[in-house]
Design an enzyme around this catalytic site. Structure first.
Site, PDB file in Angstrom:
ATOM      1  N   TRP A   9      58.189   4.680  26.627  1.00 22.03           N
ATOM      2  CA  TRP A   9      57.758   3.728  27.655  1.00 22.03           C
ATOM      3  C   TRP A   9      58.815   2.649  27.860  1.00 22.03           C
ATOM      4  O   TRP A   9      59.048   2.186  28.975  1.00 22.03           O
ATOM      5  CB  TRP A   9      56.433   3.097  27.242  1.00 22.03           C
ATOM      6  CG  TRP A   9      55.931   2.037  28.195  1.00 22.03           C
ATOM      7  CD1 TRP A   9      55.105   2.212  29.266  1.00 22.03           C
ATOM      8  CD2 TRP A   9      56.211   0.628  28.152  1.00 22.03           C
ATOM      9  NE1 TRP A   9      54.860   1.013  29.903  1.00 22.03           N
ATOM     10  CE2 TRP A   9      55.532   0.028  29.237  1.00 22.03           C
ATOM     11  CE3 TRP A   9      56.989  -0.180  27.306  1.00 22.03           C
ATOM     12  CZ2 TRP A   9      55.608  -1.346  29.482  1.00 22.03           C
ATOM     13  CZ3 TRP A   9      57.046  -1.544  27.563  1.00 22.03           C
ATOM     14  CH2 TRP A   9      56.361  -2.103  28.640  1.00 22.03           C
ATOM     15  N   HIS A  10      59.475   2.252  26.766  1.00 21.03           N
ATOM     16  CA  HIS A  10      60.430   1.160  26.842  1.00 21.03           C
ATOM     17  C   HIS A  10      61.701   1.531  27.597  1.00 21.03           C
ATOM     18  O   HIS A  10      62.327   0.652  28.196  1.00 21.03           O
ATOM     19  CB  HIS A  10      60.801   0.678  25.439  1.00 21.03           C
ATOM     20  CG  HIS A  10      59.776  -0.220  24.836  1.00 21.03           C
ATOM     21  ND1 HIS A  10      58.661   0.250  24.177  1.00 21.03           N
ATOM     22  CD2 HIS A  10      59.665  -1.578  24.816  1.00 21.03           C
ATOM     23  CE1 HIS A  10      57.928  -0.779  23.758  1.00 21.03           C
ATOM     24  NE2 HIS A  10      58.511  -1.890  24.137  1.00 21.03           N
ATOM     25  N   GLY A  11      62.083   2.773  27.589  1.00 17.70           N
ATOM     26  CA  GLY A  11      63.306   3.097  28.305  1.00 17.70           C
ATOM     27  C   GLY A  11      63.672   4.563  28.238  1.00 17.70           C
ATOM     28  O   GLY A  11      63.238   5.296  27.342  1.00 17.70           O
TER      29      GLY A  11
ATOM     30  N   PHE B 250      62.368  -2.543  31.715  1.00 17.85           N
ATOM     31  CA  PHE B 250      61.333  -1.607  31.308  1.00 17.85           C
ATOM     32  C   PHE B 250      60.207  -1.534  32.324  1.00 17.85           C
ATOM     33  O   PHE B 250      59.287  -0.778  32.157  1.00 17.85           O
ATOM     34  CB  PHE B 250      60.770  -1.993  29.934  1.00 17.85           C
ATOM     35  CG  PHE B 250      61.842  -2.157  28.886  1.00 17.85           C
ATOM     36  CD1 PHE B 250      62.905  -1.261  28.819  1.00 17.85           C
ATOM     37  CD2 PHE B 250      61.812  -3.211  27.996  1.00 17.85           C
ATOM     38  CE1 PHE B 250      63.903  -1.404  27.873  1.00 17.85           C
ATOM     39  CE2 PHE B 250      62.809  -3.354  27.038  1.00 17.85           C
ATOM     40  CZ  PHE B 250      63.847  -2.456  26.976  1.00 17.85           C
TER      41      PHE B 250
END
Length: 488
Positions: A326-328, A488
């Site tokens: 999800w973060h990257g 993000f």
């Protein structure tokens, strides 16, 4: 529009005055004003991506109504999947399209196939897309699981989705908490507004003084890590831990404080996480809105920790690797998530993941030796994991850690200090960091570091603190940098 920009400091007072003194004839008018302000706030960055927010809003608004009105469970589930696939599809295209293409090409290269032409797109990542897609998707999920009834007021729903304080970097609000606040009359509360201003001030201090100053050294050390001793790399690792905390929790503080100025209460997103005694406690205190989102909509449906041991391990790895993703769109984030899963597995298997639920050293000024050791150990473990979060690639992170854990880790390089010191700047920064830690420690049972009542904190002392923080912000604030979580 950045919270630490001149534009925002012109925008916010104008919104505040118009909101409380002009658009006061009814809730719908106030909500419409908030909606216009939110779209203006987001459109300041790139007006073209307003269509994505509007489209996500329209889809989940009608999905919610149809789930609620349908009698057939299969139809309900179909509409739910429309919401899930639409939001994840939107997120997947803009955030992960080129990542999947590049990963596929790397896999083919690993089997000896050479790809002569590669079809990729120059996709711009819309700011905040990971946040507002999760927010609208949770609305549909809550209606499906009968935790919430849908609203028929499109303006209030659109305002909930695009509410500008938390639009681009959270907290990720649940509809059951924030949406009802758009449907009741807001009354100006002086004490709440003052507390909001305090939290904004502390958030600005975190961002402009702590995060942005740490970034100067972190960028230098991580870019040229081969030129520095292990002790300097350790300093870079610690400074990045404070940079990302000051950057992200600073944004949350400003967002929550701004919302409070307008009469809204957002959930606490950070609860002094670096005073955690184990990694499980850290994740109950770090980015709380995202952690609880994955807990409620992924971890618990998978079985949580109430199942066989191998399923517990599987569930932990799934939730943290998905959280990392999800973060990257980089394997470094996935590995960062996997590392935290490794940290958590022993606690889960021994049923020790919920032994530290309250603040550390309650009703005491200092922690015990055992508590202090646990705090330092947890901070060290999370800091090592942050190296993968900050590095450009897995090989970069591994090389950095190899250099860090070398013989030079135990030697102080005066040459390194001279390279990165910028005169006495590094000394001033370290002093400010120590004072920052002491203030947060003293306020660790509060919702934010400047939360206090006027009885125990006299007027002269309060205003001395405010002016001191303002002086430090203007005197020691670093050059303006984007918030890390905007990517993000």
């Amino acid at each position: 529009m950045l919270f630490n920009s001149l534009e925002f400091f012109l925008f916010l007072p104008i919104v505040f005055v118009l909101y409380w003194f002009v658009f006061t004839r009814g809730i719908k008018l106030q909500n419409l004003f908030i909606l216009i302000c939110s779209y203006f706030f987001y459109g300041w960055w790139d007006w073209r991506f307003l269509s994505l927010i509007l489209l996500s809003t329209v889809v989940d608004y009608f999905v919610g109504l149809n789930i609620h009105n349908s009698q057939d469970n299969k139809v309900k589930k179909t509409y739910l999947w429309v919401s899930i696939l639409f939001n994840l599809g939107l997120l997947g295209f803009f955030k992960y399209f080129n990542f999947f293409i590049d990963s596929w090409i790397d896999l083919l290269h690993g089997f000896g196939y050479e790809q002569k032409s590669v079809w990729t797109l120059n996709v711009i990542l819309p700011v905040g897309i990971s946040f507002y897609t999760f927010q609208t998707m949770s609305y549909s999920l809550d209606i499906y699981y009968k935790k919430l009834k849908p609203t028929k007021d499109f303006i209030s729903f659109a305002s909930f989705v695009s509410f500008f304080p938390q639009l681009v970097a959270g907290p990720i609000e649940r509809a059951k908490n924030l949406l009802p606040q758009f449907q009741i009359k807001r009354v100006f509360n002086y004490n709440k507004a003052v507390d909001g201003c305090r939290q904004i001030l502390w958030g600005l201090f975190k961002k402009i003084v702590i995060a942005d100053n740490c970034a100067l050294y972190v960028n230098e050390i991580f870019t040229n890590y081969n030129d520095y001793a292990g002790s300097t790399l350790l300093l870079g690792t610690i400074l990045f831990s404070f940079q990302i905390y000051g950057d992200f929790s600073g944004y949350s503080d400003i967002a929550i404080g701004t919302a409070r100025l307008l009469g809204f209460d957002l959930i606490q997103n950070f609860a002094f996480p670096y005073f955690s005694r184990d990694v499980a406690e850290f994740w109950r205190r770090w980015h709380i809105s995202l952690s609880s989102w994955f807990r409620d909509y992924l971890y618990i449906p998978l079985g949580g920790s109430r199942c066989e041991n191998w399923r517990k391990v599987r569930n932990i790895f799934i939730i943290f690797m998905v959280s990392g993703f999800w973060h990257g769109a980089n394997w470094t984030f996935i590995l960062w998530g996997a590392i935290h899963a490794v940290y958590l597995v022993p606690l889960i298997l021994q049923d020790k993941n919920r032994i530290n639920l309250g603040p550390v050293a309650q009703r005491r000024y200092l922690p015990s030796i055992k508590e202090a050791f646990k705090i330092i150990t947890t901070f060290f473990l999370t800091s090592i994991a942050w190296v993968f979060f900050r590095a450009n690639s897995i090989s970069h992170a591994i090389s950095y850690l190899k250099s860090l854990f070398s013989k030079s880790l135990f030697s102080l390089s005066l040459q390194d200090i001279d390279k990165i010191s910028y005169g006495y700047h590094i000394v001033i920064l370290l002093i400010i960091l120590i004072l920052f830690i002491l203030v947060e420690w003293a306020q660790r049972t509060k919702k934010h570091a400047l939360e206090f009542d006027s009885v125990n904190f006299p007027l002269l002392l309060r205003w001395s603190l405010y002016y001191s923080l303002l002086y430090i912000i203007f005197q020691f604030g670093a050059s303006q940098q984007h918030f890390i979580y905007f990517q993000f």
